[in-house]
Design a protein around this motif. Structure first.
Motif, PDB file in Angstrom:
ATOM      1  N   GLN A  42      52.944 -22.099   6.011  1.00 12.64           N
ATOM      2  CA  GLN A  42      52.708 -23.493   5.625  1.00 12.64           C
ATOM      3  C   GLN A  42      51.333 -23.723   4.975  1.00 12.64           C
ATOM      4  O   GLN A  42      50.818 -24.845   4.987  1.00 12.64           O
ATOM      5  CB  GLN A  42      52.870 -24.418   6.837  1.00 12.64           C
ATOM      6  CG  GLN A  42      54.267 -24.348   7.439  1.00 12.64           C
ATOM      7  CD  GLN A  42      54.435 -25.278   8.624  1.00 12.64           C
ATOM      8  OE1 GLN A  42      53.472 -25.668   9.268  1.00 12.64           O
ATOM      9  NE2 GLN A  42      55.675 -25.643   8.915  1.00 12.64           N
TER      10      GLN A  42
ATOM     11  N   ARG B 142      50.450 -25.818  -4.892  1.00 15.82           N
ATOM     12  CA  ARG B 142      51.833 -25.505  -4.509  1.00 15.82           C
ATOM     13  C   ARG B 142      51.841 -24.826  -3.144  1.00 15.82           C
ATOM     14  O   ARG B 142      50.825 -24.257  -2.728  1.00 15.82           O
ATOM     15  CB  ARG B 142      52.491 -24.610  -5.543  1.00 15.82           C
ATOM     16  CG  ARG B 142      51.766 -23.303  -5.832  1.00 15.82           C
ATOM     17  CD  ARG B 142      52.727 -22.275  -6.394  1.00 15.82           C
ATOM     18  NE  ARG B 142      53.787 -21.966  -5.451  1.00 15.82           N
ATOM     19  CZ  ARG B 142      55.017 -21.560  -5.806  1.00 15.82           C
ATOM     20  NH1 ARG B 142      55.299 -21.404  -7.074  1.00 15.82           N
ATOM     21  NH2 ARG B 142      55.928 -21.312  -4.896  1.00 15.82           N
ATOM     22  N   PRO B 143      52.970 -24.873  -2.455  1.00 18.61           N
ATOM     23  CA  PRO B 143      53.059 -24.196  -1.156  1.00 18.61           C
ATOM     24  C   PRO B 143      52.952 -22.682  -1.330  1.00 18.61           C
ATOM     25  O   PRO B 143      53.412 -22.116  -2.323  1.00 18.61           O
ATOM     26  CB  PRO B 143      54.445 -24.583  -0.635  1.00 18.61           C
ATOM     27  CG  PRO B 143      54.851 -25.775  -1.433  1.00 18.61           C
ATOM     28  CD  PRO B 143      54.202 -25.619  -2.765  1.00 18.61           C
ATOM     29  N   MET B 144      52.342 -22.032  -0.354  1.00 16.96           N
ATOM     30  CA  MET B 144      52.249 -20.575  -0.357  1.00 16.96           C
ATOM     31  C   MET B 144      53.472 -20.015   0.373  1.00 16.96           C
ATOM     32  O   MET B 144      53.417 -19.634   1.539  1.00 16.96           O
ATOM     33  CB  MET B 144      50.957 -20.131   0.339  1.00 16.96           C
ATOM     34  CG  MET B 144      50.756 -18.616   0.350  1.00 16.96           C
ATOM     35  SD  MET B 144      50.505 -17.919  -1.279  1.00 16.96           S
ATOM     36  CE  MET B 144      48.787 -18.359  -1.534  1.00 16.96           C
ATOM     37  N   ASP B 145      54.614 -19.998  -0.323  1.00 17.68           N
ATOM     38  CA  ASP B 145      55.816 -19.462   0.298  1.00 17.68           C
ATOM     39  C   ASP B 145      55.899 -17.957   0.070  1.00 17.68           C
ATOM     40  O   ASP B 145      55.082 -17.361  -0.643  1.00 17.68           O
ATOM     41  CB  ASP B 145      57.068 -20.177  -0.216  1.00 17.68           C
ATOM     42  CG  ASP B 145      57.195 -20.121  -1.739  1.00 17.68           C
ATOM     43  OD1 ASP B 145      56.763 -19.120  -2.349  1.00 17.68           O
ATOM     44  OD2 ASP B 145      57.721 -21.079  -2.319  1.00 17.68           O
TER      45      ASP B 145
ATOM     46  N   LEU C 289      48.678 -23.922   1.704  1.00 14.68           N
ATOM     47  CA  LEU C 289      48.747 -24.417   0.339  1.00 14.68           C
ATOM     48  C   LEU C 289      47.943 -23.511  -0.589  1.00 14.68           C
ATOM     49  O   LEU C 289      46.915 -22.970  -0.194  1.00 14.68           O
ATOM     50  CB  LEU C 289      48.175 -25.832   0.240  1.00 14.68           C
ATOM     51  CG  LEU C 289      49.105 -27.031   0.456  1.00 14.68           C
ATOM     52  CD1 LEU C 289      48.314 -28.315   0.285  1.00 14.68           C
ATOM     53  CD2 LEU C 289      50.282 -27.012  -0.510  1.00 14.68           C
TER      54      LEU C 289
ATOM     55  N   ASP D 163      45.837 -24.235  -3.232  1.00 14.58           N
ATOM     56  CA  ASP D 163      45.183 -25.420  -3.782  1.00 14.58           C
ATOM     57  C   ASP D 163      43.701 -25.110  -3.981  1.00 14.58           C
ATOM     58  O   ASP D 163      42.965 -24.865  -3.031  1.00 14.58           O
ATOM     59  CB  ASP D 163      45.342 -26.596  -2.812  1.00 14.58           C
ATOM     60  CG  ASP D 163      44.733 -27.896  -3.330  1.00 14.58           C
ATOM     61  OD1 ASP D 163      44.205 -27.906  -4.465  1.00 14.58           O
ATOM     62  OD2 ASP D 163      44.787 -28.903  -2.602  1.00 14.58           O
TER      63      ASP D 163
END
Length: 210
Positions: free
Chosen positions: A84, A46-49, A86, A88
């Motif tokens: 931006q 998932r994105p690291m927001d 991830l 992962d």
């Protein structure tokens, strides 16, 4: 006794359990088999927001208080705060599997190095280049090269190990990691993961009694 250690290299609680896992691997008569679950890998990334980063940091502080493991400011700013990026675990998992293919006796060491790179040194081990460099610096050049140029055998081993770990998760009703499955004269069974966060010296006795 064989211990199957279900984990994910980007799981903060698995990092918190690292000292206990190392201790188990040094016990006479005990073999620890790493079982990467792919919990945060590939399709599960998932994105690291900002929202997820804040949640992760809050959770990491709980782990630090319980275990004494270090989650550095460099990790907070350079990994959690990376724009931006991830979340992962596929690259780090691939690194562990590559070490298993080339230097099996150093798998646990490799996992520790990859965790340290992330949580202490603030290097994003969700990137293949970081994983490869971490392994190369530790004298695991063959594994590092495999990570950068994975062959069919490595990719097959990666998939097989994740499938086996997920099979154990399904078999024993495991919802998250870390988790331990022990195999001894009494058969295979799940033991409570909270023993990884207690008195490390008492760990062997707890497992034998489980």
């Amino acid at each position: 006794m064989q211990i199957t250690y279900l984990f994910d290299p980007l799981c903060g609680w698995c990092y918190g359990a690292a000292p206990a896992v190392e201790r188990l691997a040094r016990l006479d008569g005990v073999t620890v088999q790493l079982a990467p679950t792919g919990l945060f890998a590939g399709e599960n990334a998932r994105p690291m927001d900002a929202s997820f980063a804040a949640y992760a940091w809050q959770n990491d502080q709980r782990i630090a208080r319980l275990t004494g493991q270090v989650f550095s400011d460099a990790y907070r700013t350079q990994v959690l705060g990376a724009a931006q990026a991830l979340f992962d675990s596929a690259p780090a998992t691939l690194g562990v599997v590559a070490v298993g293919q080339t230097a099996l006796d150093r798998e646990i060491d490799a996992l520790k190095l990859l965790q340290r790179a992330r949580y202490v040194d603030g290097r994003n081990n969700a990137e293949l280049a970081v994983v490869a460099d971490t392994l190369a610096v530790a004298g695991l050049a063959e594994a590092a090269n495999l990570v950068l140029s994975p062959d069919a055998a490595l990719l097959a081993a990666y998939r097989a190990r994740i499938d086996a770990a997920r099979g154990d998760m399904a078999r024993f009703g495991v919802q998250g990691v870390p988790a331990l499955v022990i195999d001894d004269a009494r058969g295979r069974r799940l033991v409570p993961s909270n023993i990884l966060f207690g008195d490390v010296d008492a760990l062997a006795g707890q497992l034998q009694a489980a």
